[in-house]
Scaffold this active site. Sequence first.
Site, PDB file in Angstrom:
ATOM      1  N   CYS A 257      -9.538  -7.301   1.972  1.00  0.00           N
ATOM      2  CA  CYS A 257      -9.826  -8.626   2.533  1.00  0.00           C
ATOM      3  C   CYS A 257     -11.267  -8.968   2.209  1.00  0.00           C
ATOM      4  CB  CYS A 257      -9.577  -8.652   4.031  1.00  0.00           C
ATOM      5  SG  CYS A 257      -7.920  -8.110   4.525  1.00  0.00           S
ATOM      6  N   ALA A 258     -11.583  -9.025   0.933  1.00  0.00           N
ATOM      7  CA  ALA A 258     -12.979  -9.067   0.482  1.00  0.00           C
ATOM      8  C   ALA A 258     -13.685 -10.367   0.823  1.00  0.00           C
ATOM      9  CB  ALA A 258     -13.041  -8.822  -1.033  1.00  0.00           C
TER      10      ALA A 258
ATOM     11  N   LYS B 136     -18.913  -7.013   2.121  1.00  0.00           N
ATOM     12  CA  LYS B 136     -18.618  -5.587   2.187  1.00  0.00           C
ATOM     13  C   LYS B 136     -18.482  -4.997   0.780  1.00  0.00           C
ATOM     14  CE  LYS B 136     -17.801  -5.116   6.791  1.00  0.00           C
ATOM     15  NZ  LYS B 136     -17.810  -6.523   7.191  1.00  0.00           N
TER      16      LYS B 136
ATOM     17  N   ASP C 260      -8.318 -10.731  -2.002  1.00  0.00           N
ATOM     18  CA  ASP C 260      -8.140 -11.388  -0.706  1.00  0.00           C
ATOM     19  C   ASP C 260      -6.860 -12.203  -0.755  1.00  0.00           C
ATOM     20  OD1 ASP C 260     -10.197 -12.071   1.806  1.00  0.00           O
ATOM     21  OD2 ASP C 260      -8.638 -13.564   1.500  1.00  0.00           O
TER      22      ASP C 260
ATOM     23  N   CYS D 147     -14.430  -7.809  13.313  1.00  0.00           N
ATOM     24  CA  CYS D 147     -15.601  -8.268  14.063  1.00  0.00           C
ATOM     25  C   CYS D 147     -15.114  -8.783  15.415  1.00  0.00           C
ATOM     26  CB  CYS D 147     -16.390  -9.325  13.294  1.00  0.00           C
ATOM     27  SG  CYS D 147     -15.424 -10.725  12.691  1.00  0.00           S
TER      28      CYS D 147
END
Length: 433
Positions: A238-239, A244, A262, A363
Amino acid sequence: MTPAARCSAAIEVLSDISERRRPAADALKDWGLAHRFAGSGDRAGIASLVYDALRRRSSAAWIMGSDTPRAVLLGALRLQQGLAAASVAALFSGERFAPEPLSADERARLEIGSLQDAPPEVAGDAPGFILPDLAATLGDDLVPELKALARRAPLDIRVNALRGSRDAVMPALAAFSAAPTPYAPDGLRIPIGADGRGPALHVEGEFLDGWYEIQDEGSQLAALLAAPRAGETIVDLCAGGGGKTLALAAGTRNGARLIATDGDPRRLAPIHERLRRSDAAAEVRTPRTGKARTDVLEDLDGRVDRVVVDAPCTGSGTWRRNPDAKWRLRPGSLALRTAEQTQVLDRAARLVRPGGRIVYITCSLLSAENDAAVAGLMSRWRGRFDAVPAADMLAAGPAALREAVRTTLHGVQMSPHRTGTDGFYVATLARRD
């Protein structure tokens, strides 16, 4: 614009957000387009007032006895900026472009209003329906954590180890009073101003030359705890914009085969320029949409050493930066996110080789998106995955972090109150041979 005129503008924007139920960024943009006389400093000042009011929307309404945009701004000036009633009255004077003068009741509430008897969702400025979930993770720290989430976020950067060391970059940022972050070995923290703004680091020469990226320390630590190794095949599933991905490349000194993708190809748009600027080596696989959509990772099934899943989530750990997001959160949106997490974790499970690992990151502070998601994967895959103990995960990070983070059943939780970071969760699952 005068400070009083900025208050009037902030009330306008807050009214727009409330009436049309739209993101704060969109309302602020439209206000700026309709008031082109306002300079960049004015727009930033108005945005600061709006975001502070959204951070303290519930507690401000409590002490003011009203949830109108005017009342919320008044309460926020008292709670967030610490202004005395007399100072607020000077802004709300009713003079040219200033809001109408304070009523006797408003002034009294500013002087004596208290949160002493406020329930947790008010004192902590959070939607009430998610408090049971948050309490399961945060325990006695529930209200302190919620209060920390209502404060302004710091400005952190990650020095690009592919370019040079943190010590090499610090002199170039001396004018901004950059200091090492408490835990992340490549992080620097830049003080923000009284208005909540930081310097425009994205226009500095060192940024344009790829010496650093703007990235919260929690995000940096999540990439560190992913423990990437040179020689591995690593998929960043899920770039998104590549934050990241760049950190993983730097962590392995470009020694891994790194593939970034992604599910939403639009989110990948910034990654190409960021890779070029940073000298990070990664293969970007962009999926097609519509009828031509194909699985761009099919050739890697069962062959990947480490799959990093920076999962789509509610973003509850980033409420310091996106305070309006918490008021738009609904049970239905949480259910949508957990369904997406199930889908992406199952895709990661098909990619990872026997003996390989999945690193699951959100997050979020919600257990429904964190431990429950990990437990769900282990249940669906019937004993083929084991959660790596938190102590083993934390061995990849600095010793001080081990004392600060909160450990959960299956992972580790960073948070504003405990670590001074956004609320990042990290868990690692090892696939059995």
